[in-house]
Structures are given as structure tokens and as C-alpha cells.
Scaffold this motif. Structure first.
Motif, PDB file in Angstrom:
ATOM      1  N   UNK A 120       0.789  -1.239   0.000  1.00 48.71           N
ATOM      2  CA  UNK A 120       0.000   0.000   0.000  1.00 48.71           C
ATOM      3  C   UNK A 120       0.823   1.292   0.000  1.00 48.71           C
ATOM      4  N   UNK A 121       2.147   1.191   0.088  1.00 52.06           N
ATOM      5  CA  UNK A 121       2.987   2.388   0.161  1.00 52.06           C
ATOM      6  C   UNK A 121       3.608   2.668  -1.209  1.00 52.06           C
ATOM      7  N   UNK A 122       3.595   3.925  -1.631  1.00 49.87           N
ATOM      8  CA  UNK A 122       4.177   4.365  -2.913  1.00 49.87           C
ATOM      9  C   UNK A 122       3.787   3.426  -4.053  1.00 49.87           C
ATOM     10  N   UNK A 123       2.512   3.331  -4.313  1.00 48.67           N
ATOM     11  CA  UNK A 123       1.981   2.351  -5.270  1.00 48.67           C
ATOM     12  C   UNK A 123       2.355   2.622  -6.724  1.00 48.67           C
ATOM     13  N   UNK A 124       3.000   3.744  -7.005  1.00 52.66           N
ATOM     14  CA  UNK A 124       3.472   3.975  -8.373  1.00 52.66           C
ATOM     15  C   UNK A 124       4.968   3.673  -8.500  1.00 52.66           C
ATOM     16  N   UNK A 125       5.609   3.297  -7.423  1.00 49.60           N
ATOM     17  CA  UNK A 125       7.042   2.975  -7.446  1.00 49.60           C
ATOM     18  C   UNK A 125       7.229   1.490  -7.760  1.00 49.60           C
ATOM     19  N   UNK A 126       8.109   1.196  -8.723  1.00 48.59           N
ATOM     20  CA  UNK A 126       8.306  -0.174  -9.163  1.00 48.59           C
ATOM     21  C   UNK A 126       9.483  -0.867  -8.505  1.00 48.59           C
ATOM     22  N   UNK A 127       9.330  -2.172  -8.326  1.00 49.83           N
ATOM     23  CA  UNK A 127      10.367  -3.032  -7.770  1.00 49.83           C
ATOM     24  C   UNK A 127      10.410  -4.328  -8.567  1.00 49.83           C
ATOM     25  N   UNK A 128      11.606  -4.898  -8.693  1.00 48.20           N
ATOM     26  CA  UNK A 128      11.752  -6.189  -9.341  1.00 48.20           C
ATOM     27  C   UNK A 128      12.460  -7.115  -8.356  1.00 48.20           C
ATOM     28  N   UNK A 129      11.799  -8.223  -8.033  1.00 48.64           N
ATOM     29  CA  UNK A 129      12.427  -9.306  -7.282  1.00 48.64           C
ATOM     30  C   UNK A 129      12.952 -10.266  -8.330  1.00 48.64           C
ATOM     31  N   UNK A 130      14.215 -10.641  -8.221  1.00 52.08           N
ATOM     32  CA  UNK A 130      14.780 -11.465  -9.287  1.00 52.08           C
ATOM     33  C   UNK A 130      15.846 -12.414  -8.768  1.00 52.08           C
ATOM     34  N   UNK A 131      16.202 -13.363  -9.633  1.00 49.68           N
ATOM     35  CA  UNK A 131      17.271 -14.304  -9.313  1.00 49.68           C
ATOM     36  C   UNK A 131      18.594 -13.539  -9.236  1.00 49.68           C
ATOM     37  N   UNK A 132      19.542 -14.131  -8.542  1.00 51.64           N
ATOM     38  CA  UNK A 132      20.820 -13.446  -8.299  1.00 51.64           C
ATOM     39  C   UNK A 132      21.812 -13.593  -9.445  1.00 51.64           C
ATOM     40  N   UNK A 133      21.366 -14.120 -10.591  1.00 57.30           N
ATOM     41  CA  UNK A 133      22.257 -14.249 -11.750  1.00 57.30           C
ATOM     42  C   UNK A 133      22.369 -12.940 -12.539  1.00 57.30           C
TER      43      UNK A 133
ATOM     44  N   UNK B  67      15.013 -15.274 -13.693  1.00 64.00           N
ATOM     45  CA  UNK B  67      13.711 -15.326 -13.028  1.00 64.00           C
ATOM     46  C   UNK B  67      13.435 -13.952 -12.426  1.00 64.00           C
ATOM     47  N   UNK B  68      12.199 -13.488 -12.521  1.00 60.83           N
ATOM     48  CA  UNK B  68      11.868 -12.168 -11.996  1.00 60.83           C
ATOM     49  C   UNK B  68      10.372 -11.997 -11.796  1.00 60.83           C
ATOM     50  N   UNK B  69      10.028 -11.088 -10.879  1.00 57.50           N
ATOM     51  CA  UNK B  69       8.664 -10.646 -10.625  1.00 57.50           C
ATOM     52  C   UNK B  69       8.691  -9.123 -10.553  1.00 57.50           C
ATOM     53  N   UNK B  70       7.701  -8.471 -11.124  1.00 57.95           N
ATOM     54  CA  UNK B  70       7.616  -7.015 -11.099  1.00 57.95           C
ATOM     55  C   UNK B  70       6.439  -6.628 -10.211  1.00 57.95           C
ATOM     56  N   UNK B  71       6.660  -5.653  -9.332  1.00 57.46           N
ATOM     57  CA  UNK B  71       5.618  -5.199  -8.414  1.00 57.46           C
ATOM     58  C   UNK B  71       5.599  -3.677  -8.354  1.00 57.46           C
ATOM     59  N   UNK B  72       4.431  -3.144  -8.048  1.00 55.14           N
ATOM     60  CA  UNK B  72       4.286  -1.710  -7.787  1.00 55.14           C
ATOM     61  C   UNK B  72       3.897  -1.537  -6.325  1.00 55.14           C
ATOM     62  N   UNK B  73       4.635  -0.689  -5.619  1.00 59.38           N
ATOM     63  CA  UNK B  73       4.382  -0.435  -4.213  1.00 59.38           C
ATOM     64  C   UNK B  73       5.149  -1.378  -3.317  1.00 59.38           C
ATOM     65  N   UNK B  74       5.094  -1.078  -2.020  1.00 63.10           N
ATOM     66  CA  UNK B  74       5.747  -1.929  -1.032  1.00 63.10           C
ATOM     67  C   UNK B  74       5.003  -1.837   0.297  1.00 63.10           C
ATOM     68  N   UNK B  75       5.313  -2.736   1.192  1.00 63.63           N
ATOM     69  CA  UNK B  75       4.806  -2.697   2.565  1.00 63.63           C
ATOM     70  C   UNK B  75       5.958  -2.222   3.434  1.00 63.63           C
ATOM     71  N   UNK B  76       5.688  -1.254   4.283  1.00 63.72           N
ATOM     72  CA  UNK B  76       6.746  -0.717   5.128  1.00 63.72           C
ATOM     73  C   UNK B  76       6.307  -0.596   6.575  1.00 63.72           C
TER      74      UNK B  76
END
Length: 186
Positions: free
Chosen positions: A76-89, A122-131
Motif C-alpha cells: 500500500x505504500x508508494x503504489x506507483x514505485x516499481x520493484x523487481x524481485x529477481x534471481x541473483x544471476x 527469473x523475476x517478478x515485477x511489483x508496484x508499491x511496497x509494505x513498510x
């Protein structure tokens, strides 16, 4: 709290009946947790109306041949900010390893690399974060709002979005159908 008790690299699961509808059945990849607070990325629900291709186009990146897919509701925080969770390669400027779970990137570099076929495997794209502020998450955990599961990258990258909450419980050896929404005190 000792460093061993910090939850970065774990998967946080909302307990049934936690009392905050925004986090019902939430699954959060915990990326940062220390004496100053915590930050996690929601991985258990899709952001309605946003796809990878539409996001890439919005930030001026040609989607190229990358398959289209959902963008996650990261929190619910900064819902227009993007993040990518990805493999460490793959690692770029500002990428942070979140052991043993994944790496976290928040720059356009990772999106460009994905679109050009030279990004992480491998990757996932998300908008926003929980803080959470300092001590806030610890307080919520004492009130039985959250369960901290082991960080398993296969939950992130090999489970469907809607199956992650139950899959994480099962990986912990817990049948989620046996969970109740109220706790007691002895």
C-alpha cells in the motif's frame, strides 16, 4: 532484538483474522528488516489493470519479445514505485541481495535488461511496497498478525500468484485450512 531475529530473506504471511483488510492472505517477500524498520514486497496479489507490457511502455521501454504478464500489488505504500524481485544471476546498480530468497532492484536498468533479453533468468515485477517503522513489525508479530516463513525462492518463482499463501504454509508443514482467525492467551 538480535540480528538473527531480523526477517530479511523470509516470507511473511498474514495470519487469518489479522484485522487489516489490506493484508488479508498477504504474502510478503521481506527485503529489509533492521532496527530502523522493515520493507517487503507483496507477492500474493496482482495489480488490476497493469501488465508488464503496459508498465514498460509507460516508462518508455520497448517490451520487445518479453512475454507479457501480471504486475504484482507490492503493497500500500508508494503504489506507483516499481520493484523487481529477481534471481541473483543478474545484478545492476543498486541491486540488493536478499538472501536466501532473491535480489531486489528498483532501477529502470533491470526492466531494460528484461525487455532486451539480458536480464535475470527469473523475476517478478511489483508496484508499491509494505513498510514498517522501527519496532512496528515486531509489535504486529506479538499480536499474532504475521507468521515469518523460511525464504524459499521456489515460492516466488515457481508458484502461481494466487497459490503462494497456501503453498508457503504447506512448505512450513502447516495445513492452512487448520488455521483459525482468533488466538487465545493462557
Amino acid at each position: 532484538m538480535t540480528e538473527a531475529q531480523y526477517l530479511a530473506g523470509r516470507i511473511l504471511l498474514a495470519m487469518p483474522g489479522m484485522g487489516d483488510a489490506r493484508f488479508e492472505r498477504a504474502v510478503i517477500a521481506m527485503c529489509v528488516h533492521d532496527e530502523h524498520g522493515a520493507l517487503g514486497i507483496g507477492i500474493g496479489s496482482v495489480r488490476e489493470g497493469v501488465t508488464l507490457h503496459s508498465l514498460l511502455t509507460d516508462v518508455g521501454i520497448d517490451p520487445g519479445g518479453v512475454p507479457d504478464g501480471p504486475v504484482l500489488n507490492g503493497g500500500p505504500v508508494e503504489t506507483s514505485r516499481g520493484f523487481v524481485l529477481h534471481s541473483t544471476d543478474w545484478g545492476g546498480s543498486g541491486s540488493v541481495e536478499v538472501n536466501p530468497l532473491c535480489a531486489l532492484s528498483a532501477s529502470l536498468d533491470v526492466l531494460r535488461a528484461i525487455a532486451e533479453g539480458r536480464g535475470p533468468s527469473k523475476w517478478l515485477v511489483a508496484l508499491g511496497y509494505a513498510g514498517w517503522g522501527a519496532g512496528q513489525l515486531e509489535g504486529e508479530m506479538r499480536q499474532h498478525g504475521w507468521y515469518a516463513a523460511q525464504g524459499r525462492s521456489e515460492i516466488l518463482f515457481e508458484s502461481s500468484v494466487n497459490a503462494r499463501w497456501a503453498a508457503t504454509w504447506r512448505a512450513e508443514g502447516i495445513d492452512p485450512s487448520h488455521l483459525v482467525s482468533q488466538t487465545g492467551r493462557a
